[in-house]
Design a protein around this motif. Structure first.
Motif, PDB file in Angstrom:
ATOM      1  N   LYS A   1       0.834  -1.227   0.000  1.00  0.00           N
ATOM      2  CA  LYS A   1       0.000   0.000   0.000  1.00  0.00           C
ATOM      3  C   LYS A   1       0.863   1.269   0.000  1.00  0.00           C
ATOM      4  O   LYS A   1       0.565   2.228  -0.703  1.00  0.00           O
ATOM      5  CB  LYS A   1      -0.908   0.029   1.237  1.00  0.00           C
ATOM      6  N   ASP A   2       1.929   1.222   0.779  1.00  0.00           N
ATOM      7  CA  ASP A   2       2.812   2.397   0.849  1.00  0.00           C
ATOM      8  C   ASP A   2       3.350   2.768  -0.518  1.00  0.00           C
ATOM      9  O   ASP A   2       3.438   3.946  -0.865  1.00  0.00           O
ATOM     10  CB  ASP A   2       4.024   2.106   1.756  1.00  0.00           C
ATOM     11  N   CYS A   3       3.708   1.769  -1.262  1.00  0.00           N
ATOM     12  CA  CYS A   3       4.263   2.011  -2.589  1.00  0.00           C
ATOM     13  C   CYS A   3       3.188   2.580  -3.517  1.00  0.00           C
ATOM     14  O   CYS A   3       3.429   3.540  -4.239  1.00  0.00           O
ATOM     15  CB  CYS A   3       4.837   0.718  -3.156  1.00  0.00           C
ATOM     16  N   LEU A   4       1.980   1.984  -3.429  1.00  0.00           N
ATOM     17  CA  LEU A   4       0.903   2.403  -4.339  1.00  0.00           C
ATOM     18  C   LEU A   4       0.488   3.857  -4.132  1.00  0.00           C
ATOM     19  O   LEU A   4      -0.046   4.482  -5.044  1.00  0.00           O
ATOM     20  CB  LEU A   4      -0.310   1.482  -4.177  1.00  0.00           C
TER      21      LEU A   4
ATOM     22  N   ASN B   1       2.383   6.434  -3.808  1.00  0.00           N
ATOM     23  CA  ASN B   1       3.128   7.418  -4.586  1.00  0.00           C
ATOM     24  C   ASN B   1       3.823   6.893  -5.843  1.00  0.00           C
ATOM     25  O   ASN B   1       4.595   7.600  -6.463  1.00  0.00           O
ATOM     26  CB  ASN B   1       4.119   8.179  -3.692  1.00  0.00           C
ATOM     27  N   LYS B   2       3.533   5.631  -6.201  1.00  0.00           N
ATOM     28  CA  LYS B   2       4.154   5.104  -7.414  1.00  0.00           C
ATOM     29  C   LYS B   2       3.134   4.343  -8.260  1.00  0.00           C
ATOM     30  O   LYS B   2       2.077   3.943  -7.784  1.00  0.00           O
ATOM     31  CB  LYS B   2       5.316   4.170  -7.048  1.00  0.00           C
ATOM     32  N   GLU B   3       3.500   4.142  -9.514  1.00  0.00           N
ATOM     33  CA  GLU B   3       2.680   3.341 -10.420  1.00  0.00           C
ATOM     34  C   GLU B   3       2.675   1.886  -9.945  1.00  0.00           C
ATOM     35  O   GLU B   3       3.722   1.378  -9.514  1.00  0.00           O
ATOM     36  CB  GLU B   3       3.298   3.366 -11.825  1.00  0.00           C
ATOM     37  N   PRO B   4       1.520   1.185 -10.048  1.00  0.00           N
ATOM     38  CA  PRO B   4       1.473  -0.226  -9.642  1.00  0.00           C
ATOM     39  C   PRO B   4       2.594  -1.064 -10.277  1.00  0.00           C
ATOM     40  O   PRO B   4       3.180  -1.913  -9.613  1.00  0.00           O
ATOM     41  CB  PRO B   4       0.106  -0.707 -10.129  1.00  0.00           C
ATOM     42  N   THR B   5       2.913  -0.794 -11.535  1.00  0.00           N
ATOM     43  CA  THR B   5       3.951  -1.584 -12.212  1.00  0.00           C
ATOM     44  C   THR B   5       5.287  -1.498 -11.475  1.00  0.00           C
ATOM     45  O   THR B   5       5.979  -2.496 -11.296  1.00  0.00           O
ATOM     46  CB  THR B   5       4.123  -1.093 -13.664  1.00  0.00           C
ATOM     47  N   GLU B   6       5.635  -0.297 -11.025  1.00  0.00           N
ATOM     48  CA  GLU B   6       6.887  -0.123 -10.276  1.00  0.00           C
ATOM     49  C   GLU B   6       6.864  -0.892  -8.966  1.00  0.00           C
ATOM     50  O   GLU B   6       7.884  -1.394  -8.513  1.00  0.00           O
ATOM     51  CB  GLU B   6       7.061   1.361  -9.943  1.00  0.00           C
ATOM     52  N   CYS B   7       5.688  -0.959  -8.368  1.00  0.00           N
ATOM     53  CA  CYS B   7       5.545  -1.615  -7.062  1.00  0.00           C
ATOM     54  C   CYS B   7       5.646  -3.139  -7.162  1.00  0.00           C
ATOM     55  O   CYS B   7       5.692  -3.826  -6.139  1.00  0.00           O
ATOM     56  CB  CYS B   7       4.217  -1.229  -6.415  1.00  0.00           C
ATOM     57  N   PHE B   8       5.674  -3.681  -8.377  1.00  0.00           N
ATOM     58  CA  PHE B   8       5.769  -5.130  -8.570  1.00  0.00           C
ATOM     59  C   PHE B   8       7.240  -5.559  -8.670  1.00  0.00           C
ATOM     60  O   PHE B   8       7.543  -6.729  -8.828  1.00  0.00           O
ATOM     61  CB  PHE B   8       5.002  -5.514  -9.842  1.00  0.00           C
ATOM     62  N   PHE B   9       8.154  -4.606  -8.561  1.00  0.00           N
ATOM     63  CA  PHE B   9       9.583  -4.941  -8.596  1.00  0.00           C
ATOM     64  C   PHE B   9      10.093  -5.189  -7.173  1.00  0.00           C
ATOM     65  O   PHE B   9       9.698  -4.484  -6.240  1.00  0.00           O
ATOM     66  CB  PHE B   9      10.376  -3.798  -9.244  1.00  0.00           C
ATOM     67  N   PRO B  10      10.986  -6.184  -7.018  1.00  0.00           N
ATOM     68  CA  PRO B  10      11.512  -6.528  -5.698  1.00  0.00           C
ATOM     69  C   PRO B  10      12.089  -5.346  -4.924  1.00  0.00           C
ATOM     70  O   PRO B  10      11.931  -5.271  -3.703  1.00  0.00           O
ATOM     71  CB  PRO B  10      12.603  -7.556  -6.005  1.00  0.00           C
ATOM     72  N   ALA B  11      12.731  -4.395  -5.612  1.00  0.00           N
ATOM     73  CA  ALA B  11      13.304  -3.253  -4.900  1.00  0.00           C
ATOM     74  C   ALA B  11      12.230  -2.524  -4.097  1.00  0.00           C
ATOM     75  O   ALA B  11      12.508  -1.965  -3.029  1.00  0.00           O
ATOM     76  CB  ALA B  11      13.967  -2.292  -5.885  1.00  0.00           C
ATOM     77  N   GLU B  12      10.991  -2.521  -4.583  1.00  0.00           N
ATOM     78  CA  GLU B  12       9.880  -1.923  -3.829  1.00  0.00           C
ATOM     79  C   GLU B  12       9.273  -2.932  -2.857  1.00  0.00           C
ATOM     80  O   GLU B  12       8.990  -2.599  -1.706  1.00  0.00           O
ATOM     81  CB  GLU B  12       8.793  -1.415  -4.790  1.00  0.00           C
ATOM     82  N   LEU B  13       9.080  -4.165  -3.313  1.00  0.00           N
ATOM     83  CA  LEU B  13       8.437  -5.179  -2.469  1.00  0.00           C
ATOM     84  C   LEU B  13       9.200  -5.397  -1.155  1.00  0.00           C
ATOM     85  O   LEU B  13       8.586  -5.537  -0.098  1.00  0.00           O
ATOM     86  CB  LEU B  13       8.315  -6.513  -3.219  1.00  0.00           C
ATOM     87  N   ILE B  14      10.532  -5.413  -1.221  1.00  0.00           N
ATOM     88  CA  ILE B  14      11.300  -5.737   0.005  1.00  0.00           C
ATOM     89  C   ILE B  14      11.185  -4.668   1.085  1.00  0.00           C
ATOM     90  O   ILE B  14      11.431  -4.958   2.249  1.00  0.00           O
ATOM     91  CB  ILE B  14      12.808  -6.009  -0.257  1.00  0.00           C
TER      92      ILE B  14
END
Ligand SMILES: *[C@@H]1O[C@H](CO)[C@@H](O)[C@H](O)[C@H]1NC(C)=O
Length: 308
Positions: free
Chosen positions: A271-274, A276-289
């Motif tokens: 949720k934190d990623c979503l 301020n970022k596009e969902p596609t970016e949030c599907f990358f490990p750098a964001e997931l971790i």
């Protein structure tokens, strides 16, 4: 040596990664294998007596037919499946769950084609063998830490890292099922009933697309156990980078853009990623971790051809 019955699929797929020993050790394995082969050829019919290494039996596919009513199905609507090998000895209450990999499909066409293979339909899935040199091996010498754990190998047939939840339509009008998230949940539910609920330690692992799935699900997997249980995750070749490759393109960004939107991956993303970022970016490990709390071990080759 490699007496793989025609009906069984050896676990080491050329196109899939495996949890391998170091290169250095692999050379020794190759040299040893070549010597052994020479010996076998020379000694001929005596070999079963001399080299009677116990073979690991093919492990049948268990189909989740009951999960079909929950909508947990492969791309083509067939039930998803997994292979289960029971643990033994001091491994009998330890569990290793492995999420299979095999790329992604982010267009109707690609997903439609996938239905004709074991990466999109259980119609094509075969038994597997827990052989090889990785942490899935049942061989004590190859895999001293995990060889006798309960092992579940979860088949990948949704094309979105066990993360999508939607429905689509192929050009010929047939329904495409994007139910990776339901598959993951249904498999873990069933394994809980089969003894995972009583695990004293558990590890969730995955390779490539299964590795990305492991990032996505590590914390919810761990949340199913009490704090007394030791739960860890391991990702092999799943740390996909959002960078330009040698072709100058962000190939993974465009592929994931398709996957995230076509298969509706949004609900598993942090949720934190979503915010301020596009969902596609949030599907990358750098964001997931950024939001994972469970201990996690990440293995990624600097020379992974898929990422160069
Ligand atoms: C867990 O252990 C308890 C107590 O031994 C047993 O009654 C139960 O059936 C086990 N559950 C599973 C899913 O194996």
């Amino acid at each position: 040596m490699d007496m793989v019955p025609a009906s069984a699929e050896p676990l080491l797929h050329p196109e899939q990664c495996q949890l391998r020993p170091s290169d250095h050790r692999r050379w020794w394995v190759l040299v040893a294998a070549a010597l052994l082969l020479m010996l076998l050829v020379t000694v001929g019919p005596l070999h079963p007596m001399l080299f009677g290494v116990p073979q690991s039996e093919p492990v049948a596919l268990i189909l989740l037919t009951a999960a079909q009513e929950k909508g947990a199905v492969c791309l083509d609507g067939t039930p998803p499946g997994y292979h289960l090998q029971r643990g033994s000895g001091d491994g009998s209450s330890s569990w290793h769950i492995h999420l299979q990999g095999g790329g992604w499909c982010g267009t109707v066409n690609d997903c439609s084609n996938r239905r004709m293979s074991d990466l999109g339909s259980s119609k094509f899935m075969k038994p597997i063998q827990f052989t090889g040199a990785g942490i899935l091996s049942s061989d004590h010498l190859q895999n001293p830490d995990f060889y006798n754990w309960n092992k579940a190998y979860v088949r990948y047939c949704d094309g979105a890292s066990f993360s999508g939840d939607a429905e689509g339509q192929a050009e010929d009008g047939t329904i495409l099922h994007f139910r990776g998230l339901r598959i993951y949940q249904a498999v873990i539910d069933e394994l809980m009933e089969k003894g995972l609920a009583n695990a004293t330690q558990a590890i969730l692992t995955g390779c490539s697309a299964g590795g990305l799935a492991t990032f996505v699900h590590c914390d919810d997997f761990s949340a199913r156990f009490s704090h007394k249980v030791s739960v860890k995750c391991l990702v092999d070749a799943g740390f996909i980078l959002d960078v330009k490759d040698i072709s100058g393109q962000r190939s993974f960004r465009s592929l994931y853009g398709g996957v995230v939107h076509l298969q509706n991956v949004r609900q598993v993303l942090p949720k934190d990623c979503l915010t301020n970022k596009e969902p596609t970016e949030c599907f990358f490990p750098a964001e997931l971790i950024k939001s994972i709390h469970t201990p996690m071990f990440i293995v990624n080759s600097g020379y992974d051809p898929a990422q160069i």
